[in-house]
Design an enzyme around this catalytic site. Structure first.
Site, PDB file in Angstrom:
ATOM      1  CG  ASP A 223      -0.485  -0.440   2.580  1.00  0.00           C
ATOM      2  OD1 ASP A 223       0.847  -0.944   2.536  1.00  0.00           O
ATOM      3  OD2 ASP A 223      -1.380  -0.404   3.523  1.00  0.00           O
ATOM      4  CG  ASP A 251      -1.698  -2.239 -15.284  1.00  0.00           C
ATOM      5  OD1 ASP A 251      -0.948  -3.031 -16.114  1.00  0.00           O
ATOM      6  OD2 ASP A 251      -2.844  -2.190 -15.958  1.00  0.00           O
TER       7      ASP A 251
HETATM    8 MN    MN Z   1      -1.912  -6.617 -15.885  1.00  0.00          MN
END
Ligand code: MN
Ligand code: IPM
Length: 360
Positions: A223, A251
Site C-alpha cells: 500500500d 500498470d
Molecule cells: Mn496486468
C-alpha cells in the site's frame, strides 16, 4: 543469425500492433543479415472461437519449438461481462506462462524525455525515474489451489501459495538485474498481514546475505509502495514482488511515462522467453488503426537484446522508436486530436528509420 519467432497476435488490438513489430523485425533481419522465421499461433478469445481452447496444443507446440515468442494482447468484452463463462481468454495466457515455466516478468519503466510533459505527475516528481518491476509470474493467488465456490455458490475462495524455491528463483533474477543497474532491490509485500509475504522476506533476506551482499535491499508494504510510486518514483531501482501485487503496481508504474502504450515486457524462466506489451487488448480500439504499436516494438527490441544477444540491433530499434516520438509520429494516446498518426503510419515510420531501403 537464424532465429525462429512464434508470433501470437491474440485479441483486440493484438493483431495490429504485432504486425508493426514484425515489420520492424523484418527490417532488422534485412539490415543486419539475419534470418528470422515467423510462425503464427492462436491464443485467447480468437482461439476459443476457432477450437474451444484459449491455448491450443498446436500453439504450445509452436511455443516450445522456437527461440522467442512475440505476444500481442488477450481479452474480449464478451467474456469480461459474463462471469459464468466456463472458458476465458485470459486462461490461455496464464496456461502458456505456467506450461512454459515463465516465472519472472520484467517490466522496465523508462522515461522518454520528449514526453515528460505527458506524465500525469509534475515534471519535478517524475525527473530521474527509471525502474524495473520484477513480477513473479507463475505462482501466488493466480494459480493457488484450492479455488472455487461453496456448494451453495455463495462463498468464493482463491489461495495465495508460494514455496521458498519459487521465491528464490525470481529473487535471484531481480538481484542479478540490480547488479547491472543502480544496485538496489525493494521487496514489495504485505508482511504485516500475509504469511506468504513473511516467507518472501525470509527467503529474499537469506539470498541477499549469501549471494548478493553488495546489493542494497529494502522492504516496503504494497500500500505504501503504491503511494511512493506516484510521489517519489525516482527512489526505486528494482521492485521485486509477487504475482498480483506486480500486476497492479506495473500498470500504475507504466503510466508514469505518459502512456501505457509505450511499455514493453519480457518473461523468462524454463521455456522460450516471451515478449509482450504491458497493456491489454483495448477492444474499443480494435480494427481502428489507432493503437500505439511502440510497446510491442520495444518488446521486440528486448527480444533482440535479451533473447538473441543482438545489442546493436536492439539499440537501432529502440532509437528508432524514440526518434519517431521526437519527430511527432504519435498515436492518439500521446497527442491532441487531429494531429495523430495511425498505428500503421507509426510502425512504418519506425521500420524505415531502422532500414530506409526496406519493403513495407
Ligand atoms: Mn496486468
Ligand atoms: C498482464 C495481464 C494479465 C495478468 C491478464 C490478462 C491475465 O493483466 O499481463 O498484466 O493479470 O497477468
Amino acid at each position: 543469425m537464424n532465429k525462429i519467432i512464434t508470433v501470437l497476435p491474440g485479441d483486440g488490438i493484438g493483431p495490429e500492433i504485432t504486425a508493426q513489430a514484425v515489420k520492424v523485425l523484418k527490417a532488422v533481419a534485412t539490415k543486419f543479415s539475419h534470418n528470422f522465421t515467423f510462425n503464427y499461433g492462436l491464443i485467447g478469445a480468437i482461439a476459443i472461437e476457432s477450437c474451444g481452447d484459449p491455448y491450443p496444443p498446436e500453439t504450445h507446440r509452436l511455443c516450445t519449438a522456437c527461440d522467442a515468442i512475440l505476444f500481442g494482447a488477450i481479452g474480449d468484452p464478451k467474456y469480461d461481462n459474463d462471469p459464468t463463462a466456463k472458458v476465458r481468454p485470459e486462461q490461455g495466457l496464464l496456461k502458456m506462462r505456467k506450461e512454459l515455466g515463465l516465472f519472472a516478468n520484467i517490466r522496465p519503466v523508462e522515461l522518454i524525455p520528449s514526453l515528460s510533459h505527458r506524465s500525469p505527475l509534475k515534471e519535478d516528481r517524475i525527473a530521474g525515474a527509471n525502474l524495473v518491476v520484477v513480477r513473479e509470474l507463475t505462482g501466488g493467488i493466480y494459480f493457488g489451489e484450492p479455488r472455487g465456490r461453496s456448494l451453495d455458490r455463495l462463498t468464493a475462495f482463491d489461495t495465495c501459495i508460494y514455496s521458498a524455491e519459487e521465491v528464490e528463483r525470481v529473487a535471484r533474477l531481480a538481484f542479478r538485474l540490480a547488479t547491472g543497474r543502480r544496485g538496489k532491490v525493494t521487496l514489495v509485500d504485505k508482511a504485516n498481514v500475509l504469511e506468504t509475504s513473511r516467507l518472501w522476506r525470509e527467503v529474499v533476506t537469506a539470498l541477499h546475505k549469501s549471494e548478493f551482499p553488495e546489493t542494497e535491499l529494502d522492504f516496503m508494504f504494497v500500500d505504501n509502495a503504491a503511494m511512493q510510486l506516484v510521489t517519489f518514483p525516482a527512489k526505486f531501482d528494482v521492485i521485486l514482488t509477487e504475482n498480483m501485487f506486480g500486476d497492479i503496481l506495473s500498470d500504475e508504474a507504466s503510466v508514469l511515462t505518459g502512456s501505457i502504450g509505450l511499455l514493453p515486457s519480457a518473461s523468462y524462466g524454463l521455456g522460450s522467453p516471451l515478449f509482450e506489451p504491458i497493456h491489454g487488448s483495448y477492444p474499443q480500439a480494435a480494427g481502428k488503426n489507432i493503437a500505439n504499436p511502440i510497446a510491442t516494438i520495444l518488446s521486440a527490441a528486448m527480444m533482440l537484446r535479451d533473447a538473441f544477444g543482438l545489442e546493436r540491433e536492439a539499440d537501432a530499434v529502440k532509437s528508432a522508436c524514440y526518434q519517431a516520438i521526437e519527430d511527432g509520429w504519435l498515436t492518439p494516446d500521446l497527442c491532441e486530436e487531429g494531429t495523430a498518426k495511425t498505428t500503421t503510419e507509426v510502425g512504418e515510420y519506425i521500420t524505415l528509420l531502422v532500414y530506409p531501403n526496406g519493403d513495407l
